[in-house]
Design a protein around this motif. Structure first.
Motif, PDB file in Angstrom:
ATOM      1  N   LEU A  20     -26.035  22.580  -0.781  1.00 15.13           N
ATOM      2  CA  LEU A  20     -25.202  22.185   0.361  1.00 15.13           C
ATOM      3  C   LEU A  20     -25.573  23.060   1.557  1.00 15.13           C
ATOM      4  N   ALA A  21     -25.941  22.417   2.664  1.00 20.80           N
ATOM      5  CA  ALA A  21     -26.282  23.148   3.890  1.00 20.80           C
ATOM      6  C   ALA A  21     -25.028  23.829   4.442  1.00 20.80           C
ATOM      7  N   PRO A  22     -25.200  24.917   5.175  1.00 15.88           N
ATOM      8  CA  PRO A  22     -24.028  25.574   5.765  1.00 15.88           C
ATOM      9  C   PRO A  22     -23.378  24.676   6.812  1.00 15.88           C
ATOM     10  N   LEU A  23     -22.087  24.464   6.664  1.00 15.63           N
ATOM     11  CA  LEU A  23     -21.336  23.621   7.603  1.00 15.63           C
ATOM     12  C   LEU A  23     -20.118  24.411   8.075  1.00 15.63           C
ATOM     13  N   ALA A  24     -19.961  24.500   9.377  1.00 15.57           N
ATOM     14  CA  ALA A  24     -18.867  25.295   9.924  1.00 15.57           C
ATOM     15  C   ALA A  24     -17.510  24.631   9.730  1.00 15.57           C
ATOM     16  N   ASN A  25     -17.537  23.387   9.280  1.00 13.25           N
ATOM     17  CA  ASN A  25     -16.287  22.622   9.282  1.00 13.25           C
ATOM     18  C   ASN A  25     -15.552  22.637   7.944  1.00 13.25           C
ATOM     19  N   GLY A  56     -20.157  27.874   4.759  1.00  7.63           N
ATOM     20  CA  GLY A  56     -20.248  27.930   6.222  1.00  7.63           C
ATOM     21  C   GLY A  56     -20.008  29.343   6.729  1.00  7.63           C
ATOM     22  N   PRO A  57     -20.300  29.579   7.998  1.00  9.44           N
ATOM     23  CA  PRO A  57     -20.243  30.937   8.527  1.00  9.44           C
ATOM     24  C   PRO A  57     -18.864  31.583   8.365  1.00  9.44           C
ATOM     25  N   ALA A  58     -18.858  32.822   7.879  1.00  9.67           N
ATOM     26  CA  ALA A  58     -17.595  33.562   7.723  1.00  9.67           C
ATOM     27  C   ALA A  58     -17.915  35.038   7.915  1.00  9.67           C
ATOM     28  N   VAL A  84     -23.181  32.933   1.574  1.00 10.77           N
ATOM     29  CA  VAL A  84     -22.377  32.740   2.777  1.00 10.77           C
ATOM     30  C   VAL A  84     -23.230  33.079   3.996  1.00 10.77           C
ATOM     31  N   GLN A  85     -22.968  32.317   5.069  1.00 10.81           N
ATOM     32  CA  GLN A  85     -23.692  32.584   6.300  1.00 10.81           C
ATOM     33  C   GLN A  85     -22.931  33.628   7.118  1.00 10.81           C
ATOM     34  N   VAL A  86     -23.645  34.606   7.671  1.00 11.63           N
ATOM     35  CA  VAL A  86     -22.993  35.521   8.621  1.00 11.63           C
ATOM     36  C   VAL A  86     -23.602  35.268   9.993  1.00 11.63           C
ATOM     37  N   THR A 158     -30.288  30.874  14.126  1.00 15.37           N
ATOM     38  CA  THR A 158     -30.751  29.511  14.409  1.00 15.37           C
ATOM     39  C   THR A 158     -29.916  28.842  15.504  1.00 15.37           C
ATOM     40  N   HIS A 159     -30.450  27.738  15.985  1.00 10.24           N
ATOM     41  CA  HIS A 159     -29.721  26.862  16.904  1.00 10.24           C
ATOM     42  C   HIS A 159     -29.431  27.519  18.255  1.00 10.24           C
ATOM     43  N   GLY A 160     -30.372  28.312  18.736  1.00 13.64           N
ATOM     44  CA  GLY A 160     -30.320  28.827  20.105  1.00 13.64           C
ATOM     45  C   GLY A 160     -29.018  29.495  20.450  1.00 13.64           C
ATOM     46  N   VAL A 210     -32.478  33.955   5.689  1.00 18.29           N
ATOM     47  CA  VAL A 210     -32.309  33.818   7.137  1.00 18.29           C
ATOM     48  C   VAL A 210     -32.519  32.355   7.491  1.00 18.29           C
ATOM     49  N   ARG A 211     -31.680  31.867   8.392  1.00 16.18           N
ATOM     50  CA  ARG A 211     -31.872  30.485   8.866  1.00 16.18           C
ATOM     51  C   ARG A 211     -32.427  30.543  10.282  1.00 16.18           C
ATOM     52  N   ILE A 212     -33.516  29.847  10.504  1.00 18.26           N
ATOM     53  CA  ILE A 212     -34.146  29.877  11.821  1.00 18.26           C
ATOM     54  C   ILE A 212     -34.229  28.470  12.416  1.00 18.26           C
ATOM     55  N   ILE A 258     -30.329  19.343  16.012  1.00 23.12           N
ATOM     56  CA  ILE A 258     -29.737  20.028  14.865  1.00 23.12           C
ATOM     57  C   ILE A 258     -29.115  19.023  13.898  1.00 23.12           C
ATOM     58  N   ILE A 259     -28.290  18.176  14.443  1.00 23.57           N
ATOM     59  CA  ILE A 259     -27.580  17.197  13.615  1.00 23.57           C
ATOM     60  C   ILE A 259     -27.994  15.813  14.106  1.00 23.57           C
ATOM     61  N   LEU A 260     -29.107  15.379  13.570  1.00 22.30           N
ATOM     62  CA  LEU A 260     -29.735  14.169  14.110  1.00 22.30           C
ATOM     63  C   LEU A 260     -28.948  12.903  13.799  1.00 22.30           C
ATOM     64  N   GLY A 286     -35.806  23.379   3.127  1.00 27.86           N
ATOM     65  CA  GLY A 286     -35.979  22.301   4.100  1.00 27.86           C
ATOM     66  C   GLY A 286     -34.690  21.499   4.220  1.00 27.86           C
ATOM     67  N   VAL A 287     -34.431  20.964   5.398  1.00 27.04           N
ATOM     68  CA  VAL A 287     -33.172  20.260   5.675  1.00 27.04           C
ATOM     69  C   VAL A 287     -33.429  19.227   6.770  1.00 27.04           C
ATOM     70  N   GLY A 288     -32.436  18.390   7.046  1.00 25.12           N
ATOM     71  CA  GLY A 288     -32.493  17.531   8.215  1.00 25.12           C
ATOM     72  C   GLY A 288     -32.556  16.054   7.914  1.00 25.12           C
ATOM     73  N   ARG A 289     -31.418  15.423   7.950  1.00 25.18           N
ATOM     74  CA  ARG A 289     -31.282  13.974   7.695  1.00 25.18           C
ATOM     75  C   ARG A 289     -31.989  13.538   6.419  1.00 25.18           C
ATOM     76  N   ILE A 290     -31.852  14.379   5.406  1.00 21.02           N
ATOM     77  CA  ILE A 290     -32.358  13.991   4.091  1.00 21.02           C
ATOM     78  C   ILE A 290     -31.178  13.356   3.372  1.00 21.02           C
ATOM     79  N   MET A 310     -28.789  19.582   1.916  1.00 24.31           N
ATOM     80  CA  MET A 310     -28.214  18.389   2.526  1.00 24.31           C
ATOM     81  C   MET A 310     -26.879  18.790   3.135  1.00 24.31           C
ATOM     82  N   GLY A 311     -26.605  18.329   4.317  1.00 27.78           N
ATOM     83  CA  GLY A 311     -25.325  18.619   4.957  1.00 27.78           C
ATOM     84  C   GLY A 311     -24.430  17.399   4.904  1.00 27.78           C
ATOM     85  N   ARG A 312     -24.750  16.428   5.764  1.00 31.84           N
ATOM     86  CA  ARG A 312     -23.870  15.263   5.871  1.00 31.84           C
ATOM     87  C   ARG A 312     -23.901  14.376   4.639  1.00 31.84           C
ATOM     88  N   GLN A 313     -25.045  14.320   3.937  1.00 32.54           N
ATOM     89  CA  GLN A 313     -25.076  13.458   2.748  1.00 32.54           C
ATOM     90  C   GLN A 313     -24.080  13.954   1.699  1.00 32.54           C
TER      91      GLN A 313
HETATM   92  C1  LIG Z   1     -20.090  19.432  11.018  1.00 32.21           C
HETATM   93  C2  LIG Z   1     -21.310  20.279  10.938  1.00 32.21           C
HETATM   94  C3  LIG Z   1     -21.218  21.662  11.035  1.00 32.21           C
HETATM   95  C4  LIG Z   1     -22.362  22.465  10.958  1.00 32.21           C
HETATM   96  N1  LIG Z   1     -22.252  23.819  11.016  1.00 32.21           N
HETATM   97  C5  LIG Z   1     -23.348  24.610  10.847  1.00 32.21           C
HETATM   98  C6  LIG Z   1     -23.230  26.024  10.805  1.00 32.21           C
HETATM   99  O1  LIG Z   1     -22.165  26.579  10.929  1.00 32.21           O
HETATM  100  N2  LIG Z   1     -24.356  26.749  10.621  1.00 32.21           N
HETATM  101  C7  LIG Z   1     -25.586  26.177  10.491  1.00 32.21           C
HETATM  102  O2  LIG Z   1     -26.579  26.882  10.329  1.00 32.21           O
HETATM  103  N3  LIG Z   1     -25.721  24.828  10.528  1.00 32.21           N
HETATM  104  C8  LIG Z   1     -24.642  24.044  10.688  1.00 32.21           C
HETATM  105  N4  LIG Z   1     -24.775  22.666  10.689  1.00 32.21           N
HETATM  106  C9  LIG Z   1     -26.106  22.082  10.480  1.00 32.21           C
HETATM  107  C10 LIG Z   1     -26.309  21.732   9.011  1.00 32.21           C
HETATM  108  O3  LIG Z   1     -26.352  22.869   8.206  1.00 32.21           O
HETATM  109  C11 LIG Z   1     -27.613  20.932   8.788  1.00 32.21           C
HETATM  110  O4  LIG Z   1     -28.705  21.749   9.069  1.00 32.21           O
HETATM  111  C12 LIG Z   1     -27.678  19.689   9.640  1.00 32.21           C
HETATM  112  O5  LIG Z   1     -26.469  18.968   9.578  1.00 32.21           O
HETATM  113  C13 LIG Z   1     -28.827  18.791   9.232  1.00 32.21           C
HETATM  114  O6  LIG Z   1     -28.695  18.416   7.893  1.00 32.21           O
HETATM  115  P1  LIG Z   1     -28.093  16.975   7.444  1.00 32.21           P
HETATM  116  O7  LIG Z   1     -28.869  15.951   8.203  1.00 32.21           O
HETATM  117  O8  LIG Z   1     -28.338  16.935   5.974  1.00 32.21           O
HETATM  118  O9  LIG Z   1     -26.652  16.964   7.797  1.00 32.21           O
HETATM  119  C14 LIG Z   1     -23.635  21.866  10.790  1.00 32.21           C
HETATM  120  C15 LIG Z   1     -23.722  20.478  10.681  1.00 32.21           C
HETATM  121  C16 LIG Z   1     -22.585  19.680  10.744  1.00 32.21           C
HETATM  122  C17 LIG Z   1     -22.721  18.185  10.591  1.00 32.21           C
END
Ligand SMILES: Cc1cc2nc3c(=O)[nH]c(=O)nc-3n(C[C@H](O)[C@H](O)[C@H](O)COP(=O)(O)O)c2cc1C
Length: 647
Positions: A20-25, A56-58, A84-86, A158-160, A210-212, A258-260, A286-290, A310-313
């Motif tokens: 599971l990709a890190p998700l802040a939500n 997700g980040p904590a 956990v992501q810091v 990551t993510h500027g 590290v996530r870049i 980032i979130i395509l 590797g990640v990104g709309r997989i 995978m994040g959204r999947q």
């Molecule tokens: C709601 C949401 C919150 C996210 N929060 C973070 C975050 O806190 N840290 C991070 O590195 N990426 C974050 N991402 C990016 C995801 O980790 C992931 O790289 C991105 O969604 C692409 O993967 P996916 O297409 O499988 O969703 C977030 C993505 C979503 C959709």
């Protein structure tokens, strides 16, 4: 299967290679501690057989540790590892390496964030003392994370503008001239120092990731993949990380990356992981709309990554790996890439739990329980709302019939999926249609429901999901070459070379037609602010960038305005003649737009007369979806669940 091969990162042994990709939500208490909802959220993914979870980040302090211990114990009971992501907050949160991270702010619509909020936030330049303090704080949070029982810690670099570490690395955000700015060595000083301090805090054996952003997507103004390979990866490896997680993009200037959304191909930035993998001996994520597991397996086989996130999947279907490993991939509900934004209480917009098609995503869904008394349920209309209601009712043990007047299932969403740019809508239709078959729903196509035909079936419950229809202005009546939006996409080959689209919501259709070489003019009554107004903002942002001048930083590969379609705002239609459609703008300027096909995409109107007709045909009659309230996929899916989980 490569996905099922275990992998070790220092002391951490993963049972498989899907995470599971890190998700802040993620759900949590306002003070950042974990609670029962957090456990339920992560546990569902662990049960779904991921091998790895990146929480997700904590920023974990001593007071947080007991609550996280509880969560981690639950995750470990499934044999799943959890990190956990810091993160140190970057320019997006008001602090940065330099005070002006927006050196190209000549346009008010530079980035998604400004586009969304209309504001450019002031950013404060950090002093050396403050930077060093943040380095120490991140190391301390890492030690607390280890103490709580996390199996590893990932530095968010990551993510500027999203994180300080990433902003320091990027020449776009870092304009300092002291030891933290300028050369690559100086700009990398912050993440390198943080990693060294993290290492000191946790010892040699503990895995640090590290996530870049391997490409900031800001052209040469930001970090490019060549920079990543030549400077970033060697420096981080030297500093002592054990694994590199490869994302892309840059908040707030190329957030889209980032979130395509669905407009981009699946897995479209795996080449960045591949390039990083060639430059390091460390394992790479590797990640990104997989979206599909077959693709994840292929990327591993091809050596493009060692682990797939995978994040959204996994948001959409937490059981994705389980269903795949059990040999029933057809049961996976695939993400449609709708990038829906759900603002939740205490959330900041991005941090809602966004998914249009997974009703169980919310904190308090109505539980799915077996029906107390199996009933005869008739669902009228097979759009996403109708099929979801049929699926839930059947799962609960009701005897379900689905009646559809068309020859095919799926209603308006299935039709919209015929547009190349929104083809991913097909995922939800295919999933639901498959479930109809597997759950033995009695599906009757080409069957129009009437009071008489429904009464014959003698149902206990009728759920009317008759959808909506597009309104056609009187002036189009009897005119050749006119179709409504849905007719047009269903009869794609009938669309001529010169197309006029009447209605500013149909941006995806306009782009798709233009990409196929048609000459397209899109016009409507509203101003620019009404362009694609029904799409979530992240999708709207893409559409704006293609159709208007709302571009990003110059030289950015994301600056991608098309000359065709032409978009006209504040338009009234005066007449339709053999020469074309006669229009006038708000300055009184007239023009005739010749066309081969005029596609009308204006208001949708609820088909509610059927409900009135069927109201007395059964003891319980409900209406859901567009025929109850013209809205979106999520509203239809939610309404379907709210009815079907109670009957
Ligand atoms: C709601 C949401 C919150 C996210 N929060 C973070 C975050 O806190 N840290 C991070 O590195 N990426 C974050 N991402 C990016 C995801 O980790 C992931 O790289 C991105 O969604 C692409 O993967 P996916 O297409 O499988 O969703 C977030 C993505 C979503 C959709």
């Amino acid at each position: 299967m490569k996905l099922l091969e275990p992998i070790e990162i220092k002391t951490m042994k993963l049972k498989n290679r899907i995470g599971l990709a890190p998700l802040a939500n993620y759900p949590r208490n306002l003070d950042g501690t974990s609670n029962d909802l957090s456990i339920r959220w992560y546990e569902a993914r662990a049960k779904g057989q991921v091998g790895f979870i990146m929480h997700g980040p904590a920023r974990i302090g001593p007071a947080h540790i007991p609550s996280f211990k509880k969560l981690i114990d639950v995750i470990h009971s499934y044999g799943v590892k959890i990190g956990v992501q810091v993160v140190g907050g970057g320019p997006m949160s008001g602090q940065g390496p330099s005070s002006s991270p927006f050196p190209d702010a000549s346009s008010a619509k530079l980035g998604l964030f400004e586009y969304q909020t209309g504001e450019i936030r002031p950013v404060r330049e950090l002093s050396i003392e403050e930077i060093e303090k943040i380095e120490d704080d991140l190391a301390e949070a890492t030690a607390h994370s280890k103490a709580a029982g996390f199996d590893c810690v990932e530095l968010h670099c990551t993510h500027g503008a999203a994180s300080l570490a990433s902003a320091f690395v990027s020449p776009f955000y870092n304009r300092r001239t002291d030891k933290y700015g300028g050369s690559w060595e100086n700009r990398l000083r912050f993440p390198v120092n943080v990693i060294r301090k993290m290492r000191q805090a946790v010892g040699d054996d503990y895995p640090l990731l590290v996530r870049i952003s391997a490409d900031n997507l800001l052209g040469k103004k930001g970090v490019t993949i060549e920079d990543t390979v030549n400077y970033v990866v060697p420096a981080l490896e030297e500093a002592g990380v054990d694994c590199i997680d490869v994302s892309q993009g840059s908040m707030t200037h190329s957030t889209q990356g980032i979130i395509l959304p669905m407009y981009y191909p699946r897995g479209c930035f795996i080449h960045l992981a591949e390039a990083v993998k060639k430059a390091t001996r460390l394992p790479v994520i590797g990640v990104g709309r997989i979206v599909d597991m077959e693709m994840a397996e292929r990327f591993l086989q091809e050596g493009k990554a060692d682990i797939i996130f995978m994040g959204r999947q996994l948001t959409c279907d937490p059981e994705t790996p389980k269903k795949f490993f059990e040999g029933r991939p057809e049961d996976i509900r695939k993400c449609i890439g709708c990038v829906l934004q759900v603002v939740q209480e205490g959330g900041n917009g991005i941090c809602g739990r966004p998914c249009a098609i997974n009703y169980d995503i919310q904190d308090h869904p109505i539980p799915l329980t077996p029906a107390e008394k199996p009933k005869k349920v008739l669902v009228v209309g097979s759009g996403v709302g109708g099929m979801e209601a049929a699926r839930i009712a059947a799962l609960r043990g009701h005897e379900v019939t689905l009646m559809e007047k068309d020859s095919e299932l799926g209603g308006m969403v299935a039709a919209l999926a015929l547009t190349p740019l929104t083809a991913e809508f097909r995922n939800i239709i295919d999933y639901l249609a498959t479930q109809m078959r597997k759950l033995d729903v009695d599906v009757r196509v080409c069957k129009e429901a009437t009071a008489a035909s429904v009464a014959k079936l003698n149902p206990d419950v009728v759920i009317v999901a008759a959808g909506s229809s597009l309104s056609m202005p009187d002036v189009t009546e009897g005119q050749p070459g006119v179709m409504d939006h849905i007719e047009a996409v269903k009869n794609w080959r009938m669309i001529g070379q010169r197309v006029v689209i009447w209605g500013l919501v149909a941006a995806e259709l306009a782009i798709s037609l233009a990409e196929q070489g048609k000459e397209v003019v899109m016009m409507g009554r509203g101003g620019e602010d009404t362009l694609a107004k029904d799409a979530p903002w992240s999708r709207r942002f893409y559409l704006f960038r293609r159709l208007t001048d709302a571009n990003l930083v110059r030289e950015s590969p994301e600056a991608m305005k098309m000359d065709n379609p032409e978009v006209l705002y504040n338009i009234e239609v005066e007449d339709i003649t053999p020469e074309g459609i006669k229009i006038v703008n708000k300055d009184g300027k007239r023009r005739v737009l010749p066309y081969d096909t005029l596609i009308v995409s204006r208001e949708r109107m609820a088909n509610d007369s059927l409900f009135e007709e069927l109201k007395a045909t059964a003891p319980e009659v409900y209406k859901i979806g567009d025929c109850a309230e013209v809205a979106d996929i999520k509203t239809a899916i939610w309404a379907a669940n709210e009815v079907a989980r109670k009957i």
